[in-house]
Design a protein around this motif. Structure first.
Motif, PDB file in Angstrom:
ATOM      1  N   UNK A 160       6.538  -7.943   4.175  1.00 58.22           N
ATOM      2  CA  UNK A 160       7.778  -8.577   4.621  1.00 58.22           C
ATOM      3  C   UNK A 160       8.219  -7.834   5.868  1.00 58.22           C
ATOM      4  N   UNK A 161       8.931  -8.518   6.691  1.00 62.02           N
ATOM      5  CA  UNK A 161       9.379  -7.912   7.938  1.00 62.02           C
ATOM      6  C   UNK A 161      10.869  -8.149   8.124  1.00 62.02           C
ATOM      7  N   UNK A 162      11.531  -7.290   8.859  1.00 66.51           N
ATOM      8  CA  UNK A 162      12.934  -7.415   9.259  1.00 66.51           C
ATOM      9  C   UNK A 162      13.698  -8.453   8.461  1.00 66.51           C
ATOM     10  N   UNK A 163      14.035  -8.098   7.249  1.00 67.31           N
ATOM     11  CA  UNK A 163      14.720  -9.016   6.358  1.00 67.31           C
ATOM     12  C   UNK A 163      15.671  -8.222   5.475  1.00 67.31           C
ATOM     13  N   UNK A 164      16.604  -8.910   4.873  1.00 70.93           N
ATOM     14  CA  UNK A 164      17.515  -8.237   3.954  1.00 70.93           C
ATOM     15  C   UNK A 164      17.090  -8.465   2.514  1.00 70.93           C
ATOM     16  N   UNK A 165      15.879  -8.881   2.296  1.00 67.86           N
ATOM     17  CA  UNK A 165      15.373  -9.121   0.940  1.00 67.86           C
ATOM     18  C   UNK A 165      15.294 -10.600   0.661  1.00 67.86           C
ATOM     19  N   UNK A 166      14.307 -10.970  -0.125  1.00 70.43           N
ATOM     20  CA  UNK A 166      14.173 -12.362  -0.511  1.00 70.43           C
ATOM     21  C   UNK A 166      13.216 -13.151   0.336  1.00 70.43           C
ATOM     22  N   UNK A 167      12.483 -12.502   1.220  1.00 68.71           N
ATOM     23  CA  UNK A 167      11.461 -13.189   1.993  1.00 68.71           C
ATOM     24  C   UNK A 167      11.852 -13.291   3.446  1.00 68.71           C
ATOM     25  N   UNK A 168      11.029 -13.919   4.256  1.00 65.90           N
ATOM     26  CA  UNK A 168       9.763 -14.511   3.832  1.00 65.90           C
ATOM     27  C   UNK A 168       8.703 -13.439   3.585  1.00 65.90           C
ATOM     28  N   UNK A 169       7.844 -13.736   2.635  1.00 68.01           N
ATOM     29  CA  UNK A 169       6.764 -12.827   2.295  1.00 68.01           C
ATOM     30  C   UNK A 169       5.458 -13.426   2.773  1.00 68.01           C
ATOM     31  N   UNK A 170       4.591 -12.561   3.270  1.00 69.36           N
ATOM     32  CA  UNK A 170       3.290 -12.984   3.796  1.00 69.36           C
ATOM     33  C   UNK A 170       2.203 -12.346   2.958  1.00 69.36           C
ATOM     34  N   UNK A 171       1.218 -13.135   2.545  1.00 63.00           N
ATOM     35  CA  UNK A 171       0.086 -12.586   1.820  1.00 63.00           C
ATOM     36  C   UNK A 171      -0.886 -11.986   2.841  1.00 63.00           C
ATOM     37  N   UNK A 172      -1.057 -10.679   2.763  1.00 64.75           N
ATOM     38  CA  UNK A 172      -1.944  -9.967   3.681  1.00 64.75           C
ATOM     39  C   UNK A 172      -3.378  -9.932   3.161  1.00 64.75           C
ATOM     40  N   UNK A 173      -3.530  -9.866   1.839  1.00 66.29           N
ATOM     41  CA  UNK A 173      -4.864  -9.827   1.228  1.00 66.29           C
ATOM     42  C   UNK A 173      -4.730 -10.288  -0.225  1.00 66.29           C
ATOM     43  N   UNK A 174      -5.815 -10.885  -0.748  1.00 64.38           N
ATOM     44  CA  UNK A 174      -5.841 -11.329  -2.136  1.00 64.38           C
ATOM     45  C   UNK A 174      -7.012 -10.649  -2.838  1.00 64.38           C
ATOM     46  N   UNK A 175      -6.797 -10.314  -4.103  1.00 65.13           N
ATOM     47  CA  UNK A 175      -7.791  -9.577  -4.883  1.00 65.13           C
ATOM     48  C   UNK A 175      -8.026 -10.342  -6.192  1.00 65.13           C
ATOM     49  N   UNK A 176      -9.050 -11.202  -6.212  1.00 70.15           N
ATOM     50  CA  UNK A 176      -9.319 -12.000  -7.426  1.00 70.15           C
ATOM     51  C   UNK A 176      -9.742 -11.120  -8.585  1.00 70.15           C
ATOM     52  N   UNK A 177      -9.377 -11.557  -9.801  1.00 68.94           N
ATOM     53  CA  UNK A 177      -9.825 -10.894 -11.014  1.00 68.94           C
ATOM     54  C   UNK A 177     -11.209 -11.443 -11.352  1.00 68.94           C
ATOM     55  N   UNK A 178     -12.077 -10.558 -11.793  1.00 69.55           N
ATOM     56  CA  UNK A 178     -13.384 -11.013 -12.247  1.00 69.55           C
ATOM     57  C   UNK A 178     -14.413 -11.148 -11.170  1.00 69.55           C
TER      58      UNK A 178
END
Length: 178
Positions: A160-178
């Motif tokens: 998250x960047x320059x925010x007071x909380x609550x987003x926006x959130x960016x997915x930087x990487x995903x880690x699948x299970x299995x």
């Protein structure tokens, strides 16, 4: 300098159901449904080198099985001075184990330990100077909350960047299970 944290995504259909809880609480800052998530490990503001280390070590996660997540009721953080409305996650040893694995990983690369007890939840609203009576009224009206269940098949690294909380959130990487 990004602010990072790991979490479980909330599927859109669950987010839509949760969004029905929005409103009816004067002064609440409601989280947009597309930003609902279940935080596993707050990492904080880090420099580029540490962000790379975080991204890399999370790839070593040994978690291999999907996790059933059940959301089972509304609650608040803050006691007599409420600061957030959230949805509880039923006791889930798998989430606790995954969070503990990530805590060990973050310490391994030199980050300070998380000081707060892990309480799996999905934040719906942040509260600032909201009357405890208004919060109690809101909770009384929203008392019945149907259980919602979904299966998580990965965790993600959010920023998250320059925010007071609550987003926006960016997915930087995903880690699948299995």
């Amino acid at each position: 300098m990004p602010r990072l944290f790991t979490g479980i995504e909330i599927p859109p259909e669950i987010g839509l159901a949760l969004s029905a809880c929005r409103g009816g609480l004067p002064g609440a800052r409601w989280i947009d449904p597309e930003n609902y998530h279940l935080t596993l490990r707050f990492i904080g503001d880090v420099d580029g080198r540490m962000a790379d280390d975080v991204c890399s070590i999370l790839g070593d996660s040994r978690w291999r099985e999907p996790i059933a997540v059940t959301l089972d009721g509304l609650d608040t953080f803050g006691g007599g001075k409420p600061r957030a409305v959230f949805v509880r996650v039923s006791g889930n040893g798998q989430l606790t184990d995954l969070q503990a694995e990530q805590e060990r990983m973050m310490r391994q690369i030199g980050l300070a330990p998380e000081t707060r007890k892990f309480t799996p939840h999905v934040t719906l609203a942040r509260l600032k100077n909201v009357s405890p009576i208004d919060v109690a009224d809101y909770m009384a009206v929203r008392g019945h909350f149907p259980k919602l269940t979904f299966t998580a098949d990965r965790f993600v690294l959010y920023s998250s960047r320059a925010s007071v909380g609550g987003g926006p959130y960016i997915i930087e990487a995903a880690y699948p299970f299995g």
